[in-house]
Design a protein around this motif. Structure first.
Motif, PDB file in Angstrom:
ATOM      1  N   LEU A   1       0.838  -1.196   0.000  1.00  0.00           N
ATOM      2  CA  LEU A   1       0.000   0.000   0.000  1.00  0.00           C
ATOM      3  C   LEU A   1       0.876   1.251   0.000  1.00  0.00           C
ATOM      4  O   LEU A   1       1.655   1.483   0.928  1.00  0.00           O
ATOM      5  N   LEU A   2       0.754   2.051  -1.042  1.00  0.00           N
ATOM      6  CA  LEU A   2       1.475   3.319  -1.118  1.00  0.00           C
ATOM      7  C   LEU A   2       0.748   4.358  -0.276  1.00  0.00           C
ATOM      8  O   LEU A   2      -0.455   4.267  -0.046  1.00  0.00           O
ATOM      9  N   THR A   3       1.497   5.369   0.166  1.00  0.00           N
ATOM     10  CA  THR A   3       0.876   6.404   0.995  1.00  0.00           C
ATOM     11  C   THR A   3      -0.114   7.235   0.189  1.00  0.00           C
ATOM     12  O   THR A   3      -1.165   7.623   0.697  1.00  0.00           O
ATOM     13  N   VAL A   4       0.223   7.525  -1.069  1.00  0.00           N
ATOM     14  CA  VAL A   4      -0.669   8.290  -1.948  1.00  0.00           C
ATOM     15  C   VAL A   4      -0.635   7.672  -3.336  1.00  0.00           C
ATOM     16  O   VAL A   4       0.347   7.016  -3.721  1.00  0.00           O
ATOM     17  N   ALA A   5      -1.677   7.912  -4.102  1.00  0.00           N
ATOM     18  CA  ALA A   5      -1.785   7.299  -5.430  1.00  0.00           C
ATOM     19  C   ALA A   5      -0.671   7.745  -6.367  1.00  0.00           C
ATOM     20  O   ALA A   5      -0.173   6.965  -7.168  1.00  0.00           O
ATOM     21  N   GLY A   6      -0.277   9.000  -6.276  1.00  0.00           N
ATOM     22  CA  GLY A   6       0.745   9.517  -7.179  1.00  0.00           C
ATOM     23  C   GLY A   6       2.147   9.442  -6.607  1.00  0.00           C
ATOM     24  O   GLY A   6       2.980  10.280  -6.955  1.00  0.00           O
ATOM     25  N   CYS A   7       2.400   8.477  -5.758  1.00  0.00           N
ATOM     26  CA  CYS A   7       3.724   8.359  -5.120  1.00  0.00           C
ATOM     27  C   CYS A   7       4.830   8.323  -6.177  1.00  0.00           C
ATOM     28  O   CYS A   7       4.844   7.438  -7.043  1.00  0.00           O
ATOM     29  N   PRO A   8       5.782   9.266  -6.152  1.00  0.00           N
ATOM     30  CA  PRO A   8       6.827   9.299  -7.181  1.00  0.00           C
ATOM     31  C   PRO A   8       7.837   8.162  -7.047  1.00  0.00           C
ATOM     32  O   PRO A   8       8.595   7.900  -7.969  1.00  0.00           O
ATOM     33  N   MET A   9       7.814   7.464  -5.910  1.00  0.00           N
ATOM     34  CA  MET A   9       8.767   6.389  -5.665  1.00  0.00           C
ATOM     35  C   MET A   9       8.153   5.006  -5.860  1.00  0.00           C
ATOM     36  O   MET A   9       8.731   4.009  -5.426  1.00  0.00           O
ATOM     37  N   ARG A  10       7.011   4.925  -6.529  1.00  0.00           N
ATOM     38  CA  ARG A  10       6.307   3.652  -6.657  1.00  0.00           C
ATOM     39  C   ARG A  10       7.174   2.605  -7.368  1.00  0.00           C
ATOM     40  O   ARG A  10       7.212   1.444  -6.955  1.00  0.00           O
ATOM     41  N   SER A  11       7.878   2.988  -8.411  1.00  0.00           N
ATOM     42  CA  SER A  11       8.713   2.023  -9.138  1.00  0.00           C
ATOM     43  C   SER A  11       9.854   1.528  -8.266  1.00  0.00           C
ATOM     44  O   SER A  11      10.193   0.337  -8.278  1.00  0.00           O
ATOM     45  N   THR A  12      10.454   2.432  -7.505  1.00  0.00           N
ATOM     46  CA  THR A  12      11.552   2.042  -6.612  1.00  0.00           C
ATOM     47  C   THR A  12      11.069   1.051  -5.570  1.00  0.00           C
ATOM     48  O   THR A  12      11.726   0.030  -5.310  1.00  0.00           O
ATOM     49  N   ILE A  13       9.932   1.331  -4.955  1.00  0.00           N
ATOM     50  CA  ILE A  13       9.389   0.441  -3.934  1.00  0.00           C
ATOM     51  C   ILE A  13       9.047  -0.918  -4.533  1.00  0.00           C
ATOM     52  O   ILE A  13       9.383  -1.973  -3.963  1.00  0.00           O
ATOM     53  N   GLU A  14       8.405  -0.923  -5.695  1.00  0.00           N
ATOM     54  CA  GLU A  14       8.048  -2.186  -6.347  1.00  0.00           C
ATOM     55  C   GLU A  14       9.290  -3.015  -6.651  1.00  0.00           C
ATOM     56  O   GLU A  14       9.330  -4.227  -6.382  1.00  0.00           O
ATOM     57  N   ASN A  15      10.317  -2.387  -7.191  1.00  0.00           N
ATOM     58  CA  ASN A  15      11.543  -3.114  -7.534  1.00  0.00           C
ATOM     59  C   ASN A  15      12.258  -3.630  -6.289  1.00  0.00           C
ATOM     60  O   ASN A  15      12.800  -4.745  -6.288  1.00  0.00           O
ATOM     61  N   ASP A  16      12.240  -2.837  -5.219  1.00  0.00           N
ATOM     62  CA  ASP A  16      12.917  -3.258  -3.982  1.00  0.00           C
ATOM     63  C   ASP A  16      12.191  -4.428  -3.328  1.00  0.00           C
ATOM     64  O   ASP A  16      12.829  -5.339  -2.772  1.00  0.00           O
ATOM     65  N   VAL A  17      10.863  -4.409  -3.373  1.00  0.00           N
ATOM     66  CA  VAL A  17      10.085  -5.526  -2.816  1.00  0.00           C
ATOM     67  C   VAL A  17      10.369  -6.804  -3.603  1.00  0.00           C
ATOM     68  O   VAL A  17      10.606  -7.882  -3.030  1.00  0.00           O
ATOM     69  N   ARG A  18      10.381  -6.676  -4.918  1.00  0.00           N
ATOM     70  CA  ARG A  18      10.648  -7.846  -5.761  1.00  0.00           C
ATOM     71  C   ARG A  18      12.057  -8.410  -5.490  1.00  0.00           C
ATOM     72  O   ARG A  18      12.235  -9.614  -5.347  1.00  0.00           O
ATOM     73  N   ALA A  19      13.026  -7.514  -5.366  1.00  0.00           N
ATOM     74  CA  ALA A  19      14.405  -7.958  -5.140  1.00  0.00           C
ATOM     75  C   ALA A  19      14.548  -8.619  -3.768  1.00  0.00           C
ATOM     76  O   ALA A  19      15.263  -9.632  -3.619  1.00  0.00           O
TER      77      ALA A  19
END
Length: 372
Positions: free
Chosen positions: A49-67
């Motif tokens: 769950l992102l803090t806001v819909a337009g979170c500018p770090m969404r790709s970073t978080i997704e990639n870090d979770v996957r890694a």
């Protein structure tokens, strides 16, 4: 035994403990961002769950979770689904973070607040502030930086920041550059438009930066002050009574005389001046000689004068040479201490950071709120 039983929740969550939210600088597990995580037939699935819909770090978080999940033995594939916190979850997050904010104005705060001042513009105050913050962050310190020069803001460019802060309702998450949490009025403008504000608005802007921006627990908070002894310098002394002053000058006598006023304001504000920095001290020529473009001796003269007037030693902490590498780093948004560490100016700035940061934060000499 099924694959799901081979991966209990605590093992999966421990793996996700390593995923740090780039803006809040805390594990996503601690922030309540992990909605669900499971494994079946060597395939992991995580809902974040992102803090806001337009979170500018969404790709970073997704990639870090996957890694993080792919590092576990037995997992061949990871599916990450990104959702958004609902209002109740955001409210809980705000309450959690607000309860941990460091009250920088509190006498018991362990954050060292350093306001970088100068008498006039053009002496390199902002570039020195950016380099100090970046150098201490590179040493592993938790550092924040407020661009308090509202009319002449330049810190976003010096730090290479182009993104806007993220808002979580009434809380602002500052962008992070080179390990430093940074906030500036320039981040809220759509273009390079001028800010035409008078005293009360300037005071309110600093007040909001201190109350609405989530910096978290910091070792150092730097403020890049506007030149002179105007409204913002007074506001800093009122809102941050424990702040210290670092005075920047050039060797030129005119700059030194004006910088003296920026230092002696401490007589009225009761702040401590921790030292003087002489910037653009000399230009190293190819034959090894030094050209003193702006004269010489100004920094030491200012140090001696402030020591006499303030009644304690105000040392000349550094003499920074005039170099193209500093300008190049500033133009590229990468402070010279990081972009060209072997350069003499970078070495001088790194040494300055070591001197400024020589006093570790701790509880020595502080009263503790204990009751019997």
């Amino acid at each position: 035994m099924s694959a799901v039983q081979d991966f209990p929740q605590d093992r999966l969550l421990r793996a996700l403990d390593s995923v740090i939210d780039p803006e809040l600088r805390k594990p996503i597990t601690e922030l309540g961002m992990v909605s669900a995580v499971s494994v079946e037939d060597s395939r992991a699935a995580a809902t974040i769950l992102l803090t806001v819909a337009g979170c500018p770090m969404r790709s970073t978080i997704e990639n870090d979770v996957r890694a993080a999940l792919q590092k576990l033995d037995g997992i061949d594939q990871v599916d990450v689904t990104l959702g958004v916190m609902d209002p109740h979850q955001r409210a809980a997050l705000r309450e959690q973070l607000a309860s941990r904010r460091t009250p920088f104005s509190d006498p018991s705060s362990l954050t060292r607040v350093i306001a970088v001042a100068s008498g006039k513009g053009g002496v390199g105050k902002s570039s020195i502030t950016a380099n100090l913050a970046a150098a201490l962050a590179a040493q592993g310190m938790k550092v924040g930086l407020i661009d308090a020069d509202v009319h002449g803001f330049s810190i976003p460019s010096l730090m290479g920041i182009t993104q806007k802060p993220t808002r979580v309702d009434d809380m602002i998450l500052p962008p992070v550059a080179h390990g430093v949490k940074v906030i500036s009025i320039g981040m809220f403008l759509d273009s390079n438009q001028p800010v035409i504000w008078r005293g009360p608005m300037l005071h309110r802007s600093l007040e909001q930066f201190l109350s609405d921006v989530y910096f978290g627990d910091l070792d150092y908070l730097f403020l890049d002050l506007p030149p002179g002894t105007g409204d913002m310098a007074i506001s800093v002394s009122q809102l941050l009574p424990n702040s210290e002053l670092l005075v920047i000058t050039t060797p030129q006598s005119t700059a030194t005389e004006v910088a003296e006023r920026a230092g002696t304001i401490a007589l009225q504000t009761q702040q401590k001046v921790i030292g003087v920095v002489e910037n653009m001290s000399y230009l190293q020529l190819p034959d090894g000689t030094r050209m003193e473009v702006f004269g010489s001796g100004g920094g030491q003269k200012l140090s001696d004068s402030l020591s006499t007037q303030l009644g304690y030693q105000v040392p000349l902490l550094a003499q920074i040479p005039l170099e193209e590498s500093v300008r190049l780093g500033s133009d590229q948004g990468s402070p010279v201490v990081l972009s060209a560490p072997p350069a003499p100016a970078a070495e001088a700035l790194a040494e300055l950071a070591s001197q400024v940061g020589h006093r570790p934060r701790g509880l020595a000499g502080r009263s503790l709120p204990l009751s019997l």
